[in-house]
Design an enzyme around this catalytic site. Structure first.
Site, short mmCIF file in Angstrom:
data_model
loop_
_atom_site.label_atom_id
_atom_site.label_comp_id
_atom_site.label_asym_id
_atom_site.label_seq_id
_atom_site.Cartn_x
_atom_site.Cartn_y
_atom_site.Cartn_z
N SER A 207 -4.86 -0.49 2.62
CA SER A 207 -4.98 -0.09 4.06
C SER A 207 -6.20 0.02 4.64
CB SER A 207 -4.31 1.50 4.10
OG SER A 207 -4.59 1.99 5.12
N HIS B 148 -3.32 -4.66 5.32
CA HIS B 148 -2.63 -3.77 6.05
C HIS B 148 -3.50 -2.96 7.20
CE1 HIS B 148 0.90 -1.06 6.63
NE2 HIS B 148 -0.15 -0.26 6.97
N ASP C 62 4.59 2.66 2.38
CA ASP C 62 3.39 3.03 2.90
C ASP C 62 3.37 4.65 2.87
OD1 ASP C 62 1.07 3.44 4.41
OD2 ASP C 62 1.84 2.39 6.23
#
Length: 222
Positions: free
Chosen positions: A8, A33, A173
């Site tokens: 992320s 991501h 997530d």
């Protein structure tokens, strides 16, 4: 079975984002991501067009745009032009998910859908044939560093059963550390988002964190 991780970029050092992307390119991650937040669907803002374009230009792996925004249909063409490979919309933001998937695919991207923790996976039953991936939020969307919601293990397993043999990837997530990642993978998810508790741990090098993650998930027997 192959295990996957997706860093992320919201959790990366924003002053060294380009350097971080270059480092991650060589580590064997599966996709980047990148969170997009509009301050309306979620109470935060993240990653405008210039930053996304720069990441797409530097990335040697696919870029997964997780679009936490109302009216996602308004952003499809622009995200395709920026170079994103996946366009992940929140199911809660649209009454026309089939049309949205068609528009995403027509723009040259792979459609994906995200579900908030309170949204049941059964809502995807008829949509799965239109998707390449599903992101299951294991925290409330909008902020990094939250704790993983433990009921998500059952939700992952339920979605895995629902998918059956379809070529649809499950991404989890939020709030995932190495131990939680191992359990999520054992429940049937394909990709875990690497954040503050895995790839971007304070005081540790990203490469060191990635090695620890890989060693931890190899212990899972599925």
């Amino acid at each position: 079975m192959m295990y996957h991780t997706s860093p992320s970029l919201l959790c990366a050092d924003q002053l060294r984002l380009g350097e971080t992307v270059e480092l991650l390119n060589g580590l064997g991650i599966d996709w980047f991501h990148i969170d997009v937040m509009d301050g309306s669907f979620v109470p935060n803002f993240a990653f405008g067009a210039d930053a996304i374009r720069a990441v797409c230009s530097a990335a040697k792996r696919p870029v997964y745009a997780h679009v936490m925004a109302v009216n996602p249909q308004n952003h499809i063409e622009s995200f395709a032009a920026l170079g994103c490979d996946y366009f992940c919309f929140h199911l809660e933001t649209t009454n026309n998910p089939f049309r949205l998937c068609q528009q995403i695919r027509a723009a040259g991207m792979k459609p994906a859908a995200a579900l908030n923790p309170a949204t049941g996976v059964e809502r995807l039953a008829d949509l799965l044939d239109c998707l390449d991936a599903v992101t299951l939020m294991s925290v409330e969307p909008g902020f990094s560093g939250q704790s993983f919601l433990p009921f998500m293990y059952d939700k992952i397993a339920a979605l895995h059963r629902m998918i059956g043999g379809r070529p649809v990837l499950i991404e989890v997530d939020g709030g995932v550390n190495n131990e939680i990642a191992r359990r999520c993978l054992g429940c049937g998810c394909d990709i875990v988002v690497g954040g503050y508790f895995t790839l971007f741990q304070k005081g540790k090098a990203i490469s060191e964190c990635y090695q620890s993650f890989e060693e931890a998930i190899k212990e899972e027997k599925v």
